[in-house]
Write a protein that holds these residues in place. Structure first.
Motif, PDB file in Angstrom:
ATOM      1  N   TYR A 126       9.547  46.670   5.956  1.00  0.00           N
ATOM      2  CA  TYR A 126      10.154  45.475   5.701  1.00  0.00           C
ATOM      3  C   TYR A 126      11.019  45.273   4.321  1.00  0.00           C
ATOM      4  O   TYR A 126      12.230  44.939   4.355  1.00  0.00           O
ATOM      5  CB  TYR A 126       9.324  44.144   5.467  1.00  0.00           C
ATOM      6  CG  TYR A 126       8.648  43.772   7.101  1.00  0.00           C
ATOM      7  CD1 TYR A 126       9.326  44.100   8.112  1.00  0.00           C
ATOM      8  CD2 TYR A 126       7.573  43.283   6.814  1.00  0.00           C
ATOM      9  CE1 TYR A 126       8.702  43.681   9.255  1.00  0.00           C
ATOM     10  CE2 TYR A 126       6.766  42.883   8.224  1.00  0.00           C
ATOM     11  CZ  TYR A 126       7.579  43.118   9.482  1.00  0.00           C
ATOM     12  OH  TYR A 126       6.994  42.993  10.583  1.00  0.00           O
ATOM     13  N   ALA A 151      14.255  47.548   5.017  1.00  0.00           N
ATOM     14  CA  ALA A 151      15.481  46.776   5.691  1.00  0.00           C
ATOM     15  C   ALA A 151      15.932  46.028   4.745  1.00  0.00           C
ATOM     16  O   ALA A 151      17.145  45.460   4.826  1.00  0.00           O
ATOM     17  CB  ALA A 151      14.688  46.308   6.899  1.00  0.00           C
ATOM     18  N   ALA A 152      15.121  45.046   4.093  1.00  0.00           N
ATOM     19  CA  ALA A 152      15.635  43.869   3.250  1.00  0.00           C
ATOM     20  C   ALA A 152      16.596  44.525   2.057  1.00  0.00           C
ATOM     21  O   ALA A 152      17.457  43.972   1.857  1.00  0.00           O
ATOM     22  CB  ALA A 152      14.514  43.127   2.706  1.00  0.00           C
ATOM     23  N   GLY A 191      18.092  47.199   2.173  1.00  0.00           N
ATOM     24  CA  GLY A 191      19.423  47.956   2.724  1.00  0.00           C
ATOM     25  C   GLY A 191      20.312  46.862   3.218  1.00  0.00           C
ATOM     26  O   GLY A 191      21.626  47.120   2.942  1.00  0.00           O
ATOM     27  N   GLY A 192      19.834  45.675   3.489  1.00  0.00           N
ATOM     28  CA  GLY A 192      20.732  44.858   3.999  1.00  0.00           C
ATOM     29  C   GLY A 192      21.407  43.834   2.632  1.00  0.00           C
ATOM     30  O   GLY A 192      22.515  43.379   2.797  1.00  0.00           O
ATOM     31  N   LEU A 193      20.754  43.799   1.527  1.00  0.00           N
ATOM     32  CA  LEU A 193      21.214  43.561   0.535  1.00  0.00           C
ATOM     33  C   LEU A 193      22.047  44.389  -0.740  1.00  0.00           C
ATOM     34  O   LEU A 193      22.956  43.963  -1.111  1.00  0.00           O
ATOM     35  CB  LEU A 193      20.092  43.030  -0.615  1.00  0.00           C
ATOM     36  CG  LEU A 193      20.168  42.402  -1.748  1.00  0.00           C
ATOM     37  CD1 LEU A 193      20.814  40.940  -1.484  1.00  0.00           C
ATOM     38  CD2 LEU A 193      19.034  41.970  -2.520  1.00  0.00           C
ATOM     39  N   TRP A 194      21.794  45.628  -0.533  1.00  0.00           N
ATOM     40  CA  TRP A 194      22.463  46.700  -1.333  1.00  0.00           C
ATOM     41  C   TRP A 194      24.131  46.796  -0.803  1.00  0.00           C
ATOM     42  O   TRP A 194      25.131  46.822  -1.652  1.00  0.00           O
ATOM     43  CB  TRP A 194      21.681  48.034  -1.235  1.00  0.00           C
ATOM     44  CG  TRP A 194      22.311  48.936  -2.341  1.00  0.00           C
ATOM     45  CD1 TRP A 194      23.202  50.025  -1.934  1.00  0.00           C
ATOM     46  CD2 TRP A 194      22.236  48.964  -3.629  1.00  0.00           C
ATOM     47  NE1 TRP A 194      23.367  50.584  -3.123  1.00  0.00           N
ATOM     48  CE2 TRP A 194      22.869  50.149  -3.995  1.00  0.00           C
ATOM     49  CE3 TRP A 194      21.826  48.095  -4.708  1.00  0.00           C
ATOM     50  CZ2 TRP A 194      23.169  50.413  -5.455  1.00  0.00           C
ATOM     51  CZ3 TRP A 194      21.753  48.279  -5.863  1.00  0.00           C
ATOM     52  CH2 TRP A 194      22.359  49.475  -6.510  1.00  0.00           C
ATOM     53  N   PRO A 228      26.167  44.707   0.695  1.00  0.00           N
ATOM     54  CA  PRO A 228      27.064  43.588   0.433  1.00  0.00           C
ATOM     55  C   PRO A 228      27.321  43.749  -1.022  1.00  0.00           C
ATOM     56  O   PRO A 228      28.648  43.416  -1.583  1.00  0.00           O
ATOM     57  CB  PRO A 228      26.480  42.509   0.944  1.00  0.00           C
ATOM     58  CG  PRO A 228      25.587  42.806   1.925  1.00  0.00           C
ATOM     59  CD  PRO A 228      25.084  44.101   1.575  1.00  0.00           C
TER      60      PRO A 228
END
Length: 212
Positions: free
Chosen positions: A131, A134-135, A137-140, A142
């Motif tokens: 988790y 994934a979190a 990766g989704g934050l880095w 942008p």
């Protein structure tokens, strides 16, 4: 000749000062949130602030009663709204242009994010690790797309001794003094002329309403 030399030295000093970067550094870890202001290589700690020693309260002097001022006739609401809207229309393009210039001149010198997944149960810790990946990766993506990042790092660690999820992050942003000063002077100059033009238009509208 001496005046030319002095002028050249002043221009050189201003040019060098304009290249100095100012900004701030923020850090979040298990101990809390910390914030510094940066001027070149010097840093001033802002948060957390040191507790100030309490000073004995000074006795307040009795204030003299103010004389009532003559009441002015209230400005009609449509006229108030129209004036505010006129000034907003005049200043909004200046503010957007200045914000764009500041944004383009802003640089992220350091950006570091670290998530540590842990727990007494290896299965739960491994699930938390997935988790966290994934979190992060989704934050880095942008963040690195929106900002110019000079030195960035993002990682996820697995530590079975850690109590669940822990977060560490640090970011250091800076902008050149010359860019900030030039943007401010340009915006102030444009804003002055736009405000004067808006004031002139408002006066003309008032005269037209009175004539009608």
């Amino acid at each position: 000749m001496k005046a030319v030399f002095i002028l050249a030295v002043i221009l050189l000093v201003l040019l060098l000062l304009g290249q100095v970067r100012v900004g701030g550094r923020a850090e979040f870890n298990a101990e809390g949130f910390f914030l510094w202001l940066r001027l070149g290589r010097f840093r001033i700690k802002i948060l957390p602030m040191k507790p100030r020693a309490e000073r004995p309260a000074k006795p307040r002097k009795a204030k003299k009663p103010k004389q009532p001022e003559p009441e002015k006739p209230p400005v009609p609401l449509p006229e108030k709204l129209g004036g505010a809207l006129e000034y907003a229309k005049a200043l909004l393009p200046v503010a957007l242009e200045a914000a764009g210039r500041m944004w383009r001149g802003l640089r992220v010198d350091v950006l570091e994010l670290e998530l540590t997944a842990g727990g007494s149960d290896p299965a739960d810790a491994a699930m938390l690790y997935g988790y966290a990946n994934a979190a992060l990766g989704g934050l880095w993506f942008p963040l690195t797309t929106a900002f110019r990042v000079k030195d960035g790092a993002a990682r996820v660690k697995l530590d079975f001794d850690a109590p669940g999820m822990t977060v560490y992050g640090t970011a250091e942003l800076s902008i050149k003094i010359g860019t900030a000063v030039w943007t401010g002077l340009r915006a102030g100059w444009n804003a002055l002329f736009r405000v004067l033009a808006a004031k002139k238009r408002l006066k003309l509208k008032r005269r037209q309403r009175k004539a009608a």
